[in-house]
Design a protein around this motif. Structure first.
Motif, short mmCIF file in Angstrom:
data_model
loop_
_atom_site.label_atom_id
_atom_site.label_comp_id
_atom_site.label_asym_id
_atom_site.label_seq_id
_atom_site.Cartn_x
_atom_site.Cartn_y
_atom_site.Cartn_z
N GLY A 1 0.82 -1.21 0.00
CA GLY A 1 0.00 0.00 0.00
C GLY A 1 0.85 1.25 0.00
O GLY A 1 1.94 1.30 0.55
N LYS A 2 0.32 2.28 -0.62
CA LYS A 2 1.08 3.50 -0.88
C LYS A 2 1.51 4.25 0.38
O LYS A 2 2.57 4.86 0.40
CB LYS A 2 0.24 4.42 -1.77
CG LYS A 2 0.98 5.63 -2.25
CD LYS A 2 0.19 6.40 -3.25
CE LYS A 2 1.00 7.55 -3.79
NZ LYS A 2 0.32 8.28 -4.82
N ASP A 3 0.74 4.23 1.44
CA ASP A 3 1.04 5.07 2.61
C ASP A 3 2.05 4.46 3.58
O ASP A 3 2.52 5.13 4.48
CB ASP A 3 -0.25 5.38 3.36
CG ASP A 3 -1.21 6.20 2.51
OD1 ASP A 3 -0.72 7.01 1.70
OD2 ASP A 3 -2.43 6.03 2.66
N SER A 4 2.42 3.20 3.41
CA SER A 4 3.27 2.57 4.41
C SER A 4 4.75 2.44 4.00
O SER A 4 5.57 2.04 4.82
CB SER A 4 2.73 1.18 4.74
OG SER A 4 2.74 0.36 3.59
N ILE A 5 5.12 2.80 2.77
CA ILE A 5 6.50 2.67 2.29
C ILE A 5 7.05 4.06 1.94
O ILE A 5 6.41 4.82 1.23
CB ILE A 5 6.57 1.76 1.04
CG1 ILE A 5 5.98 0.39 1.34
CG2 ILE A 5 8.00 1.64 0.54
CD1 ILE A 5 6.72 -0.39 2.40
#
Length: 53
Positions: free
Chosen positions: A34-38
């Motif tokens: 998911g985009k928000d965690s990396i």
């Protein structure tokens, strides 16, 4: 065919491959997690090669 030593002398080409690898790994992690965690990989200062001497 170029030897490994000749290829490694192309600093600009080596940097492009290194940054490409980091960006591909980051993209695969985004798809997986998911985009928000990396976090985005840090940017490198551009290395330019001048073959004209």
């Amino acid at each position: 065919m170029k030897s490994e030593k000749e290829v490694l002398q192309d600093e600009e080409g080596v940097q492009i491959m290194r940054v490409l690898g980091k960006n591909m790994a980051w993209l695969l992690k985004l798809v997986e997690n998911g985009k928000d965690s990396i976090l985005e990989p840090p940017k490198e200062a551009k290395v330019f090669t001048n073959f004209i001497r």
